[in-house]
Each structure stands twice: as structure tokens, then as C-alpha cells.
Design an enzyme around this catalytic site. Structure first.
Site, mmCIF file in Angstrom:
data_model
loop_
_atom_site.group_PDB
_atom_site.id
_atom_site.type_symbol
_atom_site.label_atom_id
_atom_site.label_comp_id
_atom_site.label_asym_id
_atom_site.label_seq_id
_atom_site.Cartn_x
_atom_site.Cartn_y
_atom_site.Cartn_z
ATOM 1 N N ALA A 61 0.848 -1.195 0.000
ATOM 2 C CA ALA A 61 0.000 0.000 0.000
ATOM 3 C C ALA A 61 0.883 1.244 0.000
ATOM 4 O O ALA A 61 2.049 1.189 0.381
ATOM 5 C CB ALA A 61 -0.897 -0.014 1.213
ATOM 6 N N GLU A 106 -0.005 -9.739 -0.769
ATOM 7 C CA GLU A 106 -1.437 -10.089 -0.753
ATOM 8 C C GLU A 106 -1.973 -10.219 -2.184
ATOM 9 O O GLU A 106 -2.788 -11.088 -2.477
ATOM 10 C CB GLU A 106 -2.225 -9.033 0.024
ATOM 11 C CG GLU A 106 -1.917 -9.087 1.526
ATOM 12 C CD GLU A 106 -2.708 -8.056 2.310
ATOM 13 O OE1 GLU A 106 -2.483 -6.855 2.063
ATOM 14 O OE2 GLU A 106 -3.550 -8.433 3.126
#
Ligand code: NAI
Length: 712
Positions: A61, A106
Site C-alpha cells: 500500500a 497479498e
């Protein structure tokens, strides 16, 4: 932001493009989702490869977006994107080069296959930012690796090298060649094959016996290591969800836990630490020199003078950074011992040569002096270095408290003299205080900061004053701890309060570890104790201020801490590390209080924390006011990376802001009123001015500091 191209007729290659780490910003998320949809709907496309543009797969992120909810809300959510990746009816292969971290891993877990370069690294480091892998990572990884291995990766946040990742089953294949090309070939071979079992969301977790007992234990273990941090415990809960709940229920649990962490002060503090670490590299000096305008001459050879505890660690740190090092020590047995110890630490020679003669430093670009903490000895060495060393060579001292400027004036090159304050063990501890005296040149600071970076240190530029920043602030903290003992506390009580707060070690255990005799020697030199103090002087007052002779009395009893097997605690033998309560100390304190007419009162943990931490914070404000540190962020970096201040509490100045400056001020006023003879409790005027100007946020403090003379 996400490049899309078709190769070999049937493979859609989606390449994340957001340098330097290909972070998943809003625009990347948007691009990724569009590309996945395009691949799904294009009948020519029969398989998909996802890769990172120009090297790294994806660093996760975009941390800059974390504090900004509106940013995070814009663009599609990672969970949604990863669901559509996993649901795709065509095989999706992650081609991992460089690293896949956090959201990056992820994403790879949502793919059906994972191809890695043999030098790649993968990991879920969210926990170190006070978070958990909140885009399905906590649910998919246990389904792939089993609970044990997944829990370890998620709770520690450690990076896993490609070889280990292959063994764990996290990567399906490794390649030494071009990862994308290999992944494309593999994707083609997988075209048309069933995918159901490749979708981790469809799989149950591999079964584990005694699951309840396993998680109970995991929770206890995590709690023991977390030092008050909430994220590791939430990670355990999330993985437990993966092991016991259907996928979608587990995803709901992950989301709830993530929301709680995301809005907590701890995640904010951890994120702040992330930026203070990077911010320290952007240093400034009063002469107007800055990190980005000042060029440093590169350093490739170094000499270390004095091979005791510190000199050995410094030699190792320099050699590991690729410098060729000459290590100088006058005591023959020390030289032999150091040579063995350094070789052991370096696992071989590692570009280090040894000498008993200071002349050996003649060719070095930098000299680091680490001899005894004795001004006369150091002055003599600096005098010699000034004539021995080549022109242009930088002369640094590792002193923990002595005046850099005095050492500079022993040389003919004061602008090339500085302090490099390492922390023990010097090859392990991240912090380096780069101390500039009033005459140190900007180029000298720049060279030292650059070297610090090469050694992998968090280097902080600070000004010259007794104790610099870190040790200067530690003094009032230690002093309050001693006063609390006089007033009725025990070392156990004080240490428990500080350890519960999050320090790895309370102040008394720390003092036993580093040795009580060090402070004793300093106090003797300062004339606070020892033969210079006449018997008619009151024992508990020095220079009109309250003074506790407890540390001196302990040393007079030969209790130096771990090295003598006895200090504030008892140890099984000299050098042992497990601290046990000592009944002797209890009666020693009782007798001491009786002798001085001190009445023991009940002291609670809150008072311990407020007295010790507020005194330390107060000194931090003085440091800012004096301009010895350039910013509160720099002070916090020093405390987090050098003094064990818990990351999830940001650092002392961040903590003060979080508690509320008005409350800290009130606390100090209250304690100073009760102890007017303890000037460290007297609120600093900068703190008062900040409160008077409405307690601005920490990044605005500098505006209030302005107008004061700065050393930096
Ligand atoms: P130490 O006593 O372990 O080592 C000092 C070494 O210097 C000894 O081996 C001694 O033989 C050698 N030496 C003395 N005079 C010499 C000379 N003229 N030429 C070459 N070698 C000479 O001391 P330690 O603990 O390593 O501390 C060194 C310096 O680092 C001190 O200034 C200390 O304040 C500072 N420091 C210590 C820290 C610690 O945790 N021990 C932390 C940060 C700084």
C-alpha cells in the site's frame, strides 16, 4: 499506472508502474482493476501474468495515503481487486522480482500461481506499522502455508528470502533468469487447466491438532513480545479466524480488526516512526547547509582507535559497510582479543588490518576514536592524529559526553572534527548521533551522514552539548527513578511500570546491564561524589539541588550490576543476565530512608511513568529550545532507534503530543510543586509557549521554536 499488453498471442501481462516501489496508490488500484477486467473480457487472452515495472513486484500500500482517509477511499479497494484477480477464469501468475511486500504479497496470494526470482524477498510487514495484512493476507496465507508458518510471518513481519519461500510453498517456482518471461511460458502451459484448487479463498486451512491450545499459547507468546502493542495480538486473532471460520467470515473479521487498528493511536505512532526514520536523512545546519545541497567526499578507508567494547563493534560496522579498516590498540592482549572477536563477528578477515601504532591511521579518510572516556587521553590522541593523518581526513570521537569543540581545538583542522556517537553493540544498534561542534564544516557532517547510511544506521545530526541529545534527556529520567526509590518505590515497581509502557527493559535493569560504575565515574569527575566532597556537605543536596547518592552507595558496596553479579538486582553469577529481586536491597533502602528521615509512601505506576517520562520529555523541549536537535522528529528517532522507546508510542515528543501538551505541563507543574528542589521537573518555557499557542500539531512546533538561537 498499470501497463497492459498481450504477449505470445494469448498472455495478458499487467505491469504495475509506480516507481520507486510500485506501491498500490489509488491510480494503480484503478489501473489494476481495469486491466483485470480487460483480460477477463478479451476472448484472445487465455492467461495473465502480473509483474512490477522495472524491478520490484510491489512494495504494498502507499503509506503516504494511510493517514488520509479520503485518499484511501478514492479508487477501488484492494480487497475488491484481489477478489476479481482470484475469481478470474483464466490462470493468473504473479512474476515476483525484487520484493513482494504487504499489499504486494497479498496481491500475489490472490493470483493462482507465484513465480519468484531467486533473489526476491516476500513478507507481510504490516505489523511493524501497527496494522495487520488487511486485504486478505491474514486469511489467504494460512490457507497456503498452514497456520504455524503463516502466523510466524504475519506476527513478526519478517522478510522471507525466495529460497525459504519456495520451501514453505509460498512460491511455486524460482528462476535465475527473466522472471516475466518464465512466468509467461508457465502461464501458457497452465491455460485451460482447472483453477478451483488454486484459489486460496476456496481452500480450507490445513488442519492443526489442538487448535485452541495452539492459539492460547500463540496469544500468550505474542503478548509477551508485543510490549503493549496491539497489532501482533490482532494478527493472532485474524489467523485464528482463518483457521476456524469460512473464508468470507474470516475476511469480515480481518476487516473489523483492521478498522480498529487503523484508527488507533498506535498505528499513527508507528507510521510516524516510519517517517521520522526517513526524515533524519534530510538534515540542516545553521550555516544554511542542507542534505540536498551539500556534497560529501566519499569515505573508503577508516581507522578505529581503541578496541574495547565500542571500538570492536565500530570496526565491524565499518567493515560491513565495505570500508577497509585499520584497527589500532595499544594494549597487546586487547589487540589479540579484539582481533579474534572482530574476525568472529565478521566471519573472517573482512578487510580489517591491526596495529599497535597510531601511525597506521595515516592514510585513512576517517578516524574514529573509541578509547577510554577520559578528556586528557582523548586530547592527546587528537593532537597526535592532527599531525599523523593525511590532510582532508575526518577525525571523529565516539565520546558519550565530552566536549567535541575542546577536542577540535587540539587539532589544526577543527572543521574536520566531529562526534560519531554509536550505541552498544555498535554493529547492531541502529542509531548514530552525528555530533557537530560549532566549527564542524557542513561537508564533514554530510560525509558522516552518508557513511551512516552506508552502515544501515538511522543517523541523526545533533549539536554539541553535555550528553548530546539522547544521554542528556536520559539524565533527568534516571534521576527521577532514583528519587522514587528514596520516596518508597522499589526497582521492581519502577521497572514494571516502564516495561508495561513498552521499554524492553526498565531503568534499573538497564543500569545493571550497562554498569553502575560508568555513571559513578562521571559523577566523581563532576565533583558530585568522591574524595572532593567534604563530610560536612549534606548527602542529598548538591549545588542547591536535590541529589540522590543511591547509585554512589551501591558502587561503594561493589555492586556494579551484571558484571559483578549484584546491582539493583541479584544475578546467579557475574555476567549472568537473569535479574532476581534481592532482599539485601530492600533492607538497604529501608535503612537508607530511615537514616535520612524519609517516609516511604505508596507510589503507583502512573506516578512512576509521569515522573520519569515527563522529566525526560521536558528535557526534550529544552533540547529543541537550545537548537541541539533540529526537530521533535529527530529526538523521537533517537529515542526509538537508540533507547528502546516503543515504536507504537512514536517517541517521547510524539507521546507528549498524544497525551496532550497541556496535560504534560500540568503534570510537571504538580510534581515540581511537590519537589521544588528538582529543577528537571520545572516546565520548560517552550512547553509553556506551545500550550499558550493552543498546542499545535507536532509538525508545526518549529514555528514556535523559531526566533531562538539554533546550534543546528
Ligand atoms: P573500553 O574501556 O572497553 O575500551 C577502550 C579501549 O581503548 C581499551 O581497549 C584501551 O586499551 C584502548 N586505549 C586506551 N588508550 C589508547 C590509545 N592511546 N591508543 C589506542 N587504544 C587505546 O571502552 P568502551 O566502553 O569501548 O568506550 C570507548 C568510548 O566509547 C568511550 O569514550 C565511551 O564513553 C564511548 N561510548 C561507550 C558506550 C558503551 O556503551 N560502552 C556507548 C557509547 C559511547
Amino acid at each position: 499506472m498499470a501497463q497492459y499488453r498481450i504477449v505470445s498471442g494469448s498472455v495478458a501481462v499487467i505491469s504495475i508502474q509506480n516507481p520507486p516501489v510500485n506501491a498500490l496508490s489509488a491510480a494503480v488500484r484503478e489501473g489494476l482493476l481495469l486491466s483485470v477486467r480487460a483480460a477477463a473480457s478479451d476472448p484472445l487472452v487465455r492467461s495473465v501474468v502480473i509483474s512490477g515495472h522495472n524491478g520490484p513486484f510491489c512494495g504494498g500500500a502507499d503509506i503516504k495515503e494511510f493517514g488520509n482517509v479520503s485518499h484511501l477511499e478514492s479508487g477501488p479497494h484492494l480487497v475488491e481487486i484481489f477478489e476479481s484477480v482470484e475469481a478470474l477464469a483464466k490462470p493468473v501468475v504473479a512474476a515476483i522480482e525484487g520484493f513482494a511486500l504487504g499489499g504486494g504479497l497479498e496481491l500475489a496470494l490472490a493470483c493462482h500461481y507465484r513465480f519468484g526470482h531467486s533473489e526476491a524477498r516476500v513478507g507481510l510487514p504490516e505489523v511493524s506499522l501497527g496494522l495487520l495484512p488487511g486485504a486478505g493476507g491474514s486469511q489467504r496465507l494460512p490457507r497456503l502455508l498452514g497456520v504455524r508458518a503463516a502466523l510466524d510471518m504475519i506476527v513478526t513481519g519478517r522478510h522471507v528470502a525466495a529460497g525459504e519461500a519456495l520451501k514453505l510453498g509460498l512460491l511455486d517456482r524460482l528462476t535465475d533468469g527473466n522472471t516475466v518471461d518464465a512466468a509467461v511460458r508457465f502461464a501458457q502451459s497452465a491455460e485451460g487447466k482447472p483453477l478451483d484448487d488454486r484459489r486460496l479463498g476456496n481452500r480450507p486451512c490445513p488442519p492443526l491438532e489442538n487448535i485452541d491450545a495452539f492459539f492460547e499459547e500463540a496469544l500468550i507468546h505474542a503478548r509477551g513480545r508485543a510490549r503493549g502493542a496491539a497489532a501482533p495480538l490482532a494478527c493472532v486473532q485474524a489467523v485464528r479466524g482463518a483457521a476456524t471460520l469460512p473464508f468470507l467470515k474470516g475476511m469480515e473479521l480481518e476487516k473489523r480488526l483492521m478498522e480498529t487498528l487503523m484508527t488507533s493511536g498506535q498505528a499513527q505512532a508507528s507510521r510516524y516512526c516510519f517517517f521520522t526514520e526517513r526524515g533524519a536523512a534530510r538534515w540542516t545546519t545553521p550555516t544554511g547547509a542542507r542534505w540536498d545541497t551539500c556534497r560529501a567526499r566519499p569515505i573508503s578507508t577508516a581507522a578505529v582507535i581503541g578496541l574495547g567494547t565500542m571500538g570492536r563493534g565500530i570496526t565491524v560496522a565499518l567493515a560491513r559497510a565495505g570500508l577497509s579498516v585499520v584497527a589500532v590498540e595499544t594494549q597487546e592482549h586487547q589487540l589479540d582479543e579484539a582481533q579474534r572477536a572482530v574476525s568472529r563477528m565478521l566471519k573472517g578477515g573482512g578487510g580489517v588490518s591491526y596495529s599497535a601504532d597510531l601511525q597506521a591511521a595515516a592514510g585513512a579518510d576517517l578516524v574514529v576514536e573509541a578509547v577510554f572516556e577520559d578528556m586528557a587521553v582523548k586530547e592527546e590522541i587528537f593532537k597526535q592524529l592532527s599531525s599523523v593523518c593525511k590532510p582532508g581526513a575526518l577525525l571523529a570521537t565516539n565520546t558519550s559526553s565530552l566536549d567535541i569543540d575542546r577536542l577540535a581545538s587540539c587539532t589544526l583542522r577543527p572543521e574536520q572534527v566531529l562526534g560519531l556517537h554509536f550505541f552498544a553493540p555498535a554493529h547492531v544498534m541502529r542509531l548514530l548521533e552525528v555530533v557537530s561542534g560549532p566549527r564542524t564544516s557542513p561537508q564533514t557532517v554530510a560525509a558522516a551522514m552518508q557513511l551512516g547510511r552506508r552502515m544501515g544506521k538511522v543517523s541523526v545530526a545533533v549539536g554539541n552539548c553535555p550528553g548530546f541529545v539522547g544521554n542528556r534527556m536520559l539524565k533527568p529520567y534516571l534521576e527521577q527513578a532514583y528519587f522514587l526509590l528514596e520516596e518508597g518505590a522499589s526497582p521492581e515497581l519502577v521497572d514494571a511500570a516502564l516495561e508495561e509502557f513498552g521499554f524492553p527493559m526498565g531503568v534499573f535493569k538497564m543500569s545493571d546491564l550497562s554498569g553502575l560504575d560508568i555513571g559513578w565515574r562521571v559523577r566523581k569527575e563532576e565533583g558530585l561524589t568522591g574524595p572532593g566532597v567534604t563530610a560536612d556537605q549534606p548527602m542529598r543536596t548538591r549545588r542547591g539541588r536535590r541529589y540522590s547518592p543511591l547509585g554512589d552507595l551501591m558502587c561503594e558496596e561493589g555492586r556494579y550490576g551484571q558484571k559483578t553479579g549484584r546491582g539493583w538486582y541479584l544475578y546467579d553469577r557475574p555476567g549472568a543476565r537473569v535479574a532476581r529481586s534481592d532482599p539485601w536491597l530492600r533492607s538497604f533502602l529501608e535503612e537508607y530512608r530511615e537514616r535520612h528521615g524519609l517516609l516511604a509512601r505508596r507510589i503507583d505506576q502512573q506516578e512512576v511513568l509521569e515522573r520519569c517520562l515527563y522529566a525526560l520529555i521536558n528535557e526534550g523541549f529544552r533540547v529543541l529550545e537550545d537548537g541541539v536537535a533540529a526537530s521533535p522528529q529527530n529526538i523521537d528517532a533517537i529515542y526509538v532507534f537508540g533507547y528502546g522507546w516503543p515504536k507504537h508510542r512514536g517517541g517521547p515528543m510524539f507521546y507528549a503530543a498524544q497525551v496532550g501538551l497541556a496535560r504534560v505541563l500540568e503534570g510537571l507543574e504538580k510534581y515540581h510543586k511537590a519537589h521544588p528542589d528538582s529543577p528537571h521537573l520545572q516546565p520548560c518555557s517552550l512547553l509553556r509557549r506551545l500550550v499558550a499557542s493552543g498546542s499545535p500539531p507536532i509538525h508545526k512546533w518549529s514555528e514556535v521554536v523559531k526566533g531562538h538561537r539554533s546550534q543546528l
